[in-house]
Scaffold this motif. Structure first.
Motif, PDB file in Angstrom:
ATOM      1  N   CYS A  51       0.864  -1.175   0.000  1.00  0.00           N
ATOM      2  CA  CYS A  51       0.000   0.000   0.000  1.00  0.00           C
ATOM      3  C   CYS A  51       0.903   1.228   0.000  1.00  0.00           C
ATOM      4  N   LEU A  52       0.736   2.096  -0.977  1.00  0.00           N
ATOM      5  CA  LEU A  52       1.533   3.318  -1.068  1.00  0.00           C
ATOM      6  C   LEU A  52       0.602   4.514  -0.956  1.00  0.00           C
ATOM      7  N   ILE A  53       0.978   5.469  -0.113  1.00  0.00           N
ATOM      8  CA  ILE A  53       0.097   6.592   0.204  1.00  0.00           C
ATOM      9  C   ILE A  53       0.854   7.910   0.100  1.00  0.00           C
ATOM     10  N   ASP A  54       0.227   8.886  -0.555  1.00  0.00           N
ATOM     11  CA  ASP A  54       0.675  10.280  -0.505  1.00  0.00           C
ATOM     12  C   ASP A  54      -0.466  11.054   0.138  1.00  0.00           C
ATOM     13  N   ARG A  55      -0.384  11.285   1.436  1.00  0.00           N
ATOM     14  CA  ARG A  55      -1.491  11.898   2.169  1.00  0.00           C
ATOM     15  C   ARG A  55      -1.685  13.356   1.772  1.00  0.00           C
ATOM     16  N   ASP A  56      -0.618  14.048   1.401  1.00  0.00           N
ATOM     17  CA  ASP A  56      -0.756  15.442   0.985  1.00  0.00           C
ATOM     18  C   ASP A  56      -1.574  15.559  -0.297  1.00  0.00           C
ATOM     19  N   ALA A  57      -1.363  14.625  -1.209  1.00  0.00           N
ATOM     20  CA  ALA A  57      -2.102  14.641  -2.476  1.00  0.00           C
ATOM     21  C   ALA A  57      -3.450  13.942  -2.358  1.00  0.00           C
ATOM     22  N   GLY A  58      -3.660  13.199  -1.271  1.00  0.00           N
ATOM     23  CA  GLY A  58      -4.905  12.462  -1.108  1.00  0.00           C
ATOM     24  C   GLY A  58      -5.035  11.304  -2.072  1.00  0.00           C
ATOM     25  N   VAL A  59      -3.898  10.702  -2.424  1.00  0.00           N
ATOM     26  CA  VAL A  59      -3.867   9.606  -3.391  1.00  0.00           C
ATOM     27  C   VAL A  59      -3.231   8.381  -2.736  1.00  0.00           C
ATOM     28  N   ALA A  60      -3.789   7.216  -3.016  1.00  0.00           N
ATOM     29  CA  ALA A  60      -3.227   5.983  -2.470  1.00  0.00           C
ATOM     30  C   ALA A  60      -3.450   4.847  -3.456  1.00  0.00           C
ATOM     31  N   ARG A 105       7.047  11.889  -1.334  1.00  0.00           N
ATOM     32  CA  ARG A 105       6.064  11.907  -0.249  1.00  0.00           C
ATOM     33  C   ARG A 105       5.437  10.538  -0.005  1.00  0.00           C
ATOM     34  N   LEU A 106       5.761   9.565  -0.824  1.00  0.00           N
ATOM     35  CA  LEU A 106       5.133   8.254  -0.689  1.00  0.00           C
ATOM     36  C   LEU A 106       5.585   7.554   0.589  1.00  0.00           C
ATOM     37  N   GLN A 107       4.624   6.952   1.263  1.00  0.00           N
ATOM     38  CA  GLN A 107       4.900   6.068   2.388  1.00  0.00           C
ATOM     39  C   GLN A 107       4.283   4.710   2.087  1.00  0.00           C
ATOM     40  N   ALA A 108       4.923   3.669   2.574  1.00  0.00           N
ATOM     41  CA  ALA A 108       4.478   2.308   2.276  1.00  0.00           C
ATOM     42  C   ALA A 108       4.009   1.586   3.529  1.00  0.00           C
ATOM     43  N   VAL A 144       8.966   2.774   4.857  1.00  0.00           N
ATOM     44  CA  VAL A 144       7.992   1.767   5.278  1.00  0.00           C
ATOM     45  C   VAL A 144       7.414   2.220   6.614  1.00  0.00           C
ATOM     46  N   ALA A 145       6.169   2.693   6.578  1.00  0.00           N
ATOM     47  CA  ALA A 145       5.529   3.219   7.784  1.00  0.00           C
ATOM     48  C   ALA A 145       4.938   2.112   8.645  1.00  0.00           C
ATOM     49  N   ALA A 146       4.611   0.977   8.036  1.00  0.00           N
ATOM     50  CA  ALA A 146       4.040  -0.142   8.792  1.00  0.00           C
ATOM     51  C   ALA A 146       4.235  -1.422   7.996  1.00  0.00           C
ATOM     52  N   GLN A 147       4.370  -2.529   8.715  1.00  0.00           N
ATOM     53  CA  GLN A 147       4.475  -3.823   8.055  1.00  0.00           C
ATOM     54  C   GLN A 147       3.931  -4.919   8.953  1.00  0.00           C
ATOM     55  N   ASP A 148       3.328  -5.909   8.334  1.00  0.00           N
ATOM     56  CA  ASP A 148       2.877  -7.121   9.018  1.00  0.00           C
ATOM     57  C   ASP A 148       3.116  -8.259   8.032  1.00  0.00           C
ATOM     58  N   LEU A 149       4.288  -8.878   8.148  1.00  0.00           N
ATOM     59  CA  LEU A 149       4.758  -9.843   7.169  1.00  0.00           C
ATOM     60  C   LEU A 149       5.086 -11.183   7.825  1.00  0.00           C
ATOM     61  N   ARG A 150       5.036 -12.247   7.022  1.00  0.00           N
ATOM     62  CA  ARG A 150       5.413 -13.608   7.410  1.00  0.00           C
ATOM     63  C   ARG A 150       4.419 -14.185   8.418  1.00  0.00           C
ATOM     64  N   HIS A 162      -7.676   8.145   2.192  1.00  0.00           N
ATOM     65  CA  HIS A 162      -7.475   9.524   2.630  1.00  0.00           C
ATOM     66  C   HIS A 162      -6.729   9.627   3.953  1.00  0.00           C
ATOM     67  N   SER A 163      -7.015   8.732   4.880  1.00  0.00           N
ATOM     68  CA  SER A 163      -6.316   8.769   6.164  1.00  0.00           C
ATOM     69  C   SER A 163      -5.007   7.990   6.114  1.00  0.00           C
ATOM     70  N   GLY A 164      -4.901   7.068   5.163  1.00  0.00           N
ATOM     71  CA  GLY A 164      -3.729   6.208   5.097  1.00  0.00           C
ATOM     72  C   GLY A 164      -3.765   5.078   6.110  1.00  0.00           C
ATOM     73  N   LYS A 165      -4.878   4.942   6.823  1.00  0.00           N
ATOM     74  CA  LYS A 165      -4.989   3.896   7.845  1.00  0.00           C
ATOM     75  C   LYS A 165      -5.173   2.533   7.194  1.00  0.00           C
ATOM     76  N   ALA A 166      -4.453   1.548   7.709  1.00  0.00           N
ATOM     77  CA  ALA A 166      -4.600   0.169   7.250  1.00  0.00           C
ATOM     78  C   ALA A 166      -5.115  -0.682   8.406  1.00  0.00           C
ATOM     79  N   VAL A 167      -6.097  -1.510   8.114  1.00  0.00           N
ATOM     80  CA  VAL A 167      -6.675  -2.409   9.105  1.00  0.00           C
ATOM     81  C   VAL A 167      -6.364  -3.839   8.672  1.00  0.00           C
ATOM     82  N   VAL A 168      -5.741  -4.605   9.558  1.00  0.00           N
ATOM     83  CA  VAL A 168      -5.328  -5.973   9.236  1.00  0.00           C
ATOM     84  C   VAL A 168      -6.006  -6.940  10.192  1.00  0.00           C
ATOM     85  N   ARG A 169      -6.584  -7.988   9.629  1.00  0.00           N
ATOM     86  CA  ARG A 169      -7.218  -9.016  10.455  1.00  0.00           C
ATOM     87  C   ARG A 169      -6.638 -10.371  10.073  1.00  0.00           C
ATOM     88  N   LYS A 170      -6.095 -11.090  11.046  1.00  0.00           N
ATOM     89  CA  LYS A 170      -5.606 -12.445  10.805  1.00  0.00           C
ATOM     90  C   LYS A 170      -6.810 -13.375  10.632  1.00  0.00           C
TER      91      LYS A 170
END
Length: 203
Positions: A51-60, A105-108, A144-150, A162-170
């Motif tokens: 997931c790549l986010i540019d919050r200033d541009a409001g694009v993801a 400005r991209l964050q991953a 890399v602002a957040a990761q949940d791998l392996r 728009h918020s850049g929030k990621a919700v992960v459910r196992k």
């Protein structure tokens, strides 16, 4: 710039009651880029979603790739190449820039790379995908602002652009796990077919 990749843009739109807004579901080898606050969601086993986010541009944007790199670049169609991380990441960044994002400005936020089948553990596909995406982002100097791998569990990932929030459910419910296992089994069959055509075997 090149045009968007035909056949690879996620097109399964629906209303998500959990988030009370429209959503788009990404299948393997798909991607999606938006400036609208539409939830992007996907389910991952050994695959990885970036997931790549540019919050200033409001694009993801989000992608969903199955394997780290294509051993035969240039020999496949664009849509088929989207299953490979190197191509899927290049396309995602390109389409974000086309939509108004700026590279600096991209964050991953990256997810997936699990081992949900015994054969996947042997082949290390999840680990290889996880290693690849982190290495790619480091090379491209994208934070890399957040990761949940392996790990052993499949995941459902939702991104709110728009918020850049990621919700992960196992995923632990049997019906969810079985769905991912079917997808992983199909990936193994494709890998076996590719290796057979090259005169080698999976080990």
């Amino acid at each position: 710039m090149s045009a968007a990749v035909p056949g690879a843009i996620a097109s399964h739109h629906y209303f998500d009651r959990d988030f009370d807004r429209m959503a788009v579901k990404l299948l393997p080898s798909e991607y999606y880029v938006t400036a609208v606050d539409t939830v992007m969601t996907t389910v991952l086993g050994s695959c990885v979603a970036a997931c790549l986010i540019d919050r200033d541009a409001g694009v993801a944007g989000m992608n969903h790739f199955m394997l780290p790199e294509d051993g035969e670049p240039g020999t496949r169609g664009q849509a088929e190449s989207m299953r490979y991380g190197a191509y899927a990441m290049d396309v995602l960044i390109r389409e974000l820039l086309r939509a108004g994002a700026r590279r600096d400005r991209l964050q991953a936020k990256v997810f997936g790379g699990a081992a949900v089948l015994a054969n996947m553990t042997t082949l290390n596909i999840g680990d290889r995908n996880a290693d690849f995406v982190l290495r790619y982002l480091e090379t491209e100097r994208i934070t890399v602002a957040a990761q949940d791998l392996r790990g052993p569990h499949a995941r459902r990932v939702c991104l709110l652009p728009h918020s850049g929030k990621a919700v992960v459910r196992k995923l632990r419910a049997q019906v969810d796990v079985q769905s991912v296992q079917r997808e992983e089994g199909e990936l193994l069959r494709k890998l076996a077919a590719v290796n057979k055509s090259k005169g080698s075997c999976l080990s």
